[in-house]
Write a protein that holds these residues in place. Structure first.
Motif, mmCIF file in Angstrom:
data_model
loop_
_atom_site.group_PDB
_atom_site.id
_atom_site.type_symbol
_atom_site.label_atom_id
_atom_site.label_comp_id
_atom_site.label_asym_id
_atom_site.label_seq_id
_atom_site.Cartn_x
_atom_site.Cartn_y
_atom_site.Cartn_z
ATOM 1 N N ARG A 55 0.813 -1.216 0.000
ATOM 2 C CA ARG A 55 0.000 0.000 0.000
ATOM 3 C C ARG A 55 0.847 1.267 0.000
ATOM 4 O O ARG A 55 0.391 2.323 -0.451
ATOM 5 N N SER A 56 2.055 1.199 0.510
ATOM 6 C CA SER A 56 2.920 2.380 0.551
ATOM 7 C C SER A 56 3.816 2.486 -0.691
ATOM 8 O O SER A 56 4.604 3.414 -0.802
ATOM 9 N N SER A 57 3.676 1.556 -1.604
ATOM 10 C CA SER A 57 4.510 1.559 -2.807
ATOM 11 C C SER A 57 3.904 2.418 -3.907
ATOM 12 O O SER A 57 2.730 2.798 -3.849
ATOM 13 N N ASP A 58 4.709 2.697 -4.923
ATOM 14 C CA ASP A 58 4.213 3.408 -6.099
ATOM 15 C C ASP A 58 3.678 2.448 -7.147
ATOM 16 O O ASP A 58 2.915 2.849 -8.038
ATOM 17 N N ALA A 59 4.078 1.186 -7.072
ATOM 18 C CA ALA A 59 3.620 0.162 -8.019
ATOM 19 C C ALA A 59 3.989 -1.201 -7.458
ATOM 20 O O ALA A 59 4.934 -1.326 -6.671
ATOM 21 N N VAL A 60 3.254 -2.222 -7.893
ATOM 22 C CA VAL A 60 3.498 -3.572 -7.382
ATOM 23 C C VAL A 60 3.659 -4.547 -8.543
ATOM 24 O O VAL A 60 2.966 -4.449 -9.554
ATOM 25 N N TRP A 61 4.578 -5.479 -8.364
ATOM 26 C CA TRP A 61 4.831 -6.536 -9.348
ATOM 27 C C TRP A 61 4.721 -7.860 -8.610
ATOM 28 O O TRP A 61 5.483 -8.117 -7.668
ATOM 29 N N VAL A 62 3.760 -8.699 -8.982
ATOM 30 C CA VAL A 62 3.694 -10.055 -8.447
ATOM 31 C C VAL A 62 4.557 -10.916 -9.369
ATOM 32 O O VAL A 62 4.236 -11.113 -10.540
ATOM 33 N N VAL A 63 5.659 -11.388 -8.813
ATOM 34 C CA VAL A 63 6.725 -11.987 -9.615
ATOM 35 C C VAL A 63 6.531 -13.497 -9.764
ATOM 36 O O VAL A 63 5.722 -14.109 -9.050
ATOM 37 N N PRO A 64 7.259 -14.127 -10.674
ATOM 38 C CA PRO A 64 7.169 -15.581 -10.842
ATOM 39 C C PRO A 64 7.576 -16.332 -9.578
ATOM 40 O O PRO A 64 8.254 -15.793 -8.703
ATOM 41 N N GLY A 65 7.163 -17.598 -9.516
ATOM 42 C CA GLY A 65 7.588 -18.439 -8.403
ATOM 43 C C GLY A 65 6.459 -19.138 -7.672
ATOM 44 O O GLY A 65 6.566 -19.402 -6.485
ATOM 45 N N SER A 66 5.375 -19.464 -8.362
ATOM 46 C CA SER A 66 4.272 -20.169 -7.711
ATOM 47 C C SER A 66 4.577 -21.671 -7.647
ATOM 48 O O SER A 66 5.378 -22.173 -8.448
ATOM 49 N N PRO A 67 3.959 -22.398 -6.704
ATOM 50 C CA PRO A 67 3.032 -21.866 -5.694
ATOM 51 C C PRO A 67 3.783 -21.045 -4.657
ATOM 52 O O PRO A 67 4.935 -21.339 -4.326
ATOM 53 N N TYR A 68 3.131 -20.019 -4.171
ATOM 54 C CA TYR A 68 3.745 -19.131 -3.199
ATOM 55 C C TYR A 68 3.589 -19.693 -1.782
ATOM 56 O O TYR A 68 2.719 -20.529 -1.530
ATOM 57 N N LYS A 69 4.418 -19.230 -0.886
ATOM 58 C CA LYS A 69 4.342 -19.711 0.494
ATOM 59 C C LYS A 69 3.016 -19.321 1.151
ATOM 60 O O LYS A 69 2.508 -20.033 2.003
ATOM 61 N N ASN A 70 2.487 -18.175 0.738
ATOM 62 C CA ASN A 70 1.199 -17.720 1.280
ATOM 63 C C ASN A 70 0.349 -17.197 0.122
ATOM 64 O O ASN A 70 0.418 -16.025 -0.232
ATOM 65 N N ASP A 71 -0.434 -18.095 -0.468
ATOM 66 C CA ASP A 71 -1.267 -17.715 -1.606
ATOM 67 C C ASP A 71 -2.250 -16.602 -1.259
ATOM 68 O O ASP A 71 -2.545 -15.729 -2.086
ATOM 69 N N ASP A 72 -2.770 -16.625 -0.030
ATOM 70 C CA ASP A 72 -3.757 -15.617 0.361
ATOM 71 C C ASP A 72 -3.180 -14.208 0.257
ATOM 72 O O ASP A 72 -3.876 -13.272 -0.154
ATOM 73 N N ALA A 73 -1.921 -14.041 0.648
ATOM 74 C CA ALA A 73 -1.282 -12.726 0.575
ATOM 75 C C ALA A 73 -1.162 -12.269 -0.870
ATOM 76 O O ALA A 73 -1.303 -11.082 -1.172
ATOM 77 N N VAL A 74 -0.923 -13.207 -1.774
ATOM 78 C CA VAL A 74 -0.800 -12.866 -3.195
ATOM 79 C C VAL A 74 -2.158 -12.435 -3.746
ATOM 80 O O VAL A 74 -2.272 -11.398 -4.417
ATOM 81 N N PHE A 75 -3.186 -13.212 -3.453
ATOM 82 C CA PHE A 75 -4.526 -12.852 -3.930
ATOM 83 C C PHE A 75 -4.984 -11.517 -3.339
ATOM 84 O O PHE A 75 -5.611 -10.698 -4.035
ATOM 85 N N GLU A 76 -4.659 -11.268 -2.078
ATOM 86 C CA GLU A 76 -5.031 -10.002 -1.438
ATOM 87 C C GLU A 76 -4.317 -8.838 -2.125
ATOM 88 O O GLU A 76 -4.924 -7.779 -2.371
ATOM 89 N N THR A 77 -3.041 -9.024 -2.444
ATOM 90 C CA THR A 77 -2.272 -7.985 -3.132
ATOM 91 C C THR A 77 -2.886 -7.658 -4.485
ATOM 92 O O THR A 77 -3.079 -6.482 -4.834
#
Length: 232
Positions: A55-77
């Motif tokens: 939320r404090s960033s200017d932009a967000v990039w969800v990067v490669p590397g699935s499955p993620y350790k916390n999928d919920d955090a990725v979906f929330e982002t």
């Protein structure tokens, strides 16, 4: 005064991942191309405070590397970036999860799932007919799309590292008023999407960041930074 951007990279860093080696270089080249400075924070998905950092960033990039350790955090982002019109880029796993998030929360497909991590429901993300682990191939872009504008071309040769993609059975139903499929491979399978009602929400199965490993600019990294600058 040189503009300074604060970027959030959401994903679980692995030094051995080619894309993870490429992304910092792609950002560095994109910033130099635009004449700005850019710093980034790599946010492990299981780290507390991911949402605050995004939320404090200017932009967000969800990067490669699935499955993620916390999928919920990725979906929330992804959901937050989509709803708050925050500049968003997703590649490989980020693309796959962006498609699922949209299917669940916009189309109402609560059972939309990923075959890599789930066993039931609508497998919107399914195994590819041919593995794309460390493969390259031509992708073509929809005229007038953000991806085409970023590349200044109608096609490109791109690299991959994935075994999963959009299930062709759902491609037509996914595309609607907001989501637009704007990139395909030679067989017509989905390779990139964007949202029409968002300043910059682009996700691709291919990894445009790999261009930096060949001492070339990543057009999507540049477009992403441009969106972050425009937002400010």
């Amino acid at each position: 005064m040189t503009a300074s951007l604060n970027l959030a990279l959401v994903g679980d860093y692995r030094a051995s991942a080619v894309a993870h080696q490429a992304i910092p270089l792609a950002i560095e080249r994109a910033a130099a191309h635009l004449g700005v400075s850019a710093s980034f924070t790599w946010l492990p998905t299981d780290q507390p405070g991911v949402s605050d950092a995004v939320r404090s960033s200017d932009a967000v990039w969800v990067v490669p590397g699935s499955p993620y350790k916390n999928d919920d955090a990725v979906f929330e982002t992804i959901r937050w970036a989509r709803e708050q019109r925050h500049p968003f880029l997703g590649s490989c796993g980020g693309f796959q999860y962006a498609v699922i998030e949209y299917a669940r929360n916009v189309l109402g497909w609560q059972d939309a799932n990923h075959a890599e991590t789930d066993e039931g429901g609508r497998m919107v993300i399914a195994p590819l007919s041919c593995s794309l682990v460390e493969q390259r191939g031509e992708v073509r872009f929809a005229p007038g799309s953000r991806i085409a504008e970023a590349y200044g071309a109608q096609s490109s040769d791109e690299g991959y590292h994935c075994n999963f993609g959009v299930n062709p059975a759902f491609s037509e139903a996914l595309e609607g008023e907001n989501l637009r499929i704007t990139s395909w491979d030679a067989s017509g399978d989905v390779r990139g999407i964007e949202l029409n009602d968002h300043p910059f929400f682009v996700a691709t199965l291919f990894q445009s960041e790999r261009a930096a490993l060949q001492n070339k600019n990543s057009p999507l990294a540049i477009a992403w930074l441009q969106a972050a600058l425009a937002r400010r």
